[in-house]
Design a protein around this motif. Structure first.
Motif, short mmCIF file in Angstrom:
data_model
loop_
_atom_site.label_atom_id
_atom_site.label_comp_id
_atom_site.label_asym_id
_atom_site.label_seq_id
_atom_site.Cartn_x
_atom_site.Cartn_y
_atom_site.Cartn_z
N LYS A 119 -11.78 11.54 -1.63
CA LYS A 119 -10.91 11.45 -2.82
C LYS A 119 -10.28 12.78 -3.20
O LYS A 119 -9.32 12.82 -3.95
N THR A 167 1.43 8.21 -1.69
CA THR A 167 1.78 9.34 -2.55
C THR A 167 1.29 10.60 -1.83
O THR A 167 0.10 10.71 -1.51
N THR A 172 -2.13 3.44 -2.31
CA THR A 172 -2.69 2.64 -3.39
C THR A 172 -2.51 1.16 -3.10
O THR A 172 -1.38 0.69 -2.93
N TYR A 190 -2.44 12.86 1.32
CA TYR A 190 -1.82 11.70 0.68
C TYR A 190 -2.86 10.65 0.38
O TYR A 190 -4.01 10.72 0.84
N PHE A 191 -2.46 9.70 -0.44
CA PHE A 191 -3.28 8.52 -0.65
C PHE A 191 -2.36 7.31 -0.72
O PHE A 191 -1.18 7.42 -1.06
N ASN A 248 -7.04 0.23 -5.67
CA ASN A 248 -7.91 1.03 -4.81
C ASN A 248 -7.08 2.06 -4.05
O ASN A 248 -5.98 1.76 -3.58
N LYS A 249 -7.61 3.28 -3.93
CA LYS A 249 -6.90 4.36 -3.23
C LYS A 249 -7.64 4.73 -1.96
O LYS A 249 -8.84 4.97 -1.99
N GLU A 250 -6.88 4.78 -0.87
CA GLU A 250 -7.40 5.24 0.41
C GLU A 250 -6.67 6.54 0.75
O GLU A 250 -5.45 6.60 0.73
N HIS A 251 -7.44 7.58 1.05
CA HIS A 251 -6.88 8.92 1.25
C HIS A 251 -6.77 9.27 2.73
O HIS A 251 -7.57 8.82 3.55
N TRP A 299 0.84 -1.20 0.00
CA TRP A 299 0.00 0.00 0.00
C TRP A 299 0.88 1.25 0.00
O TRP A 299 0.87 2.03 0.97
#
Length: 166
Positions: free
Chosen positions: A98, A50, A67, A64-65, A72-75, A47
């Motif tokens: 998001k 960024t 990946t 940040y998020f 799937n992206k978690e912020h 995970w």
């Protein structure tokens, strides 16, 4: 990295990670101060993070998020509340939508990271304080302890690099 101790204290609503690195305090501080280095370890290997906003100053914000393996992206977001370079960093951490905006500004954790010389290197202690036992348990169920342990395990590789891009 030597993980010296992980301690979950339900009574005091804290989760503590104590690690030791074979690098001086100033060098370990850089893995927090430089967002490109931070991206390489903030989050478990599967995970990666960024940071698209990173104001590393008291009152500064970070967005940040992370990946996941499936894309799937978690912020998330930080509000940096105090800096005493290179000895101490304090910030609030929460989930974001998001767009990077906080989902619930009351659903935050508070983190204090300290850095001190230890033998031939640095002892870094990270203490996360939760607002309730329920929040602590929920984050534990989400894998926070395992994820943070894996994330911290990536720092040695960054510290071993001789040239640091800033």
């Amino acid at each position: 990295m030597t993980l010296v101790q992980t301690h979950k204290d339900v009574e005091n609503l804290t989760l503590t990670f104590t690690t030791e690195f074979e690098a001086d305090v100033e060098r370990v501080w850089q893995v927090w101060e430089d967002p490109r280095q931070l991206e390489r370890w903030w989050g478990p290997p599967t995970w990666p993070a960024t940071f698209d906003t990173y104001d590393f100053s008291p009152g500064g914000n970070a967005r940040y998020f992370m990946t996941g393996p499936d894309g799937n992206k978690e912020h998330g977001w930080w509000k940096i509340t105090a800096i005493d370079a290179p000895n101490r960093l304090e910030f609030e951490d929460g989930f974001a939508d998001k767009n990077g905006d906080p989902v619930d500004v009351t659903d935050v954790t508070r983190c204090v990271v300290t850095f001190e010389p230890s033998g031939s290197g640095t002892r870094m202690t990270s203490v996360t304080t939760f607002r309730s036992a329920e929040q602590l348990e929920e984050m534990s169920k989400m894998g926070m302890e395992e994820g943070m342990t894996q994330a911290l395990g990536q720092i040695d590789g960054i510290l071993a690099e001789t040239s640091v891009s800033r």
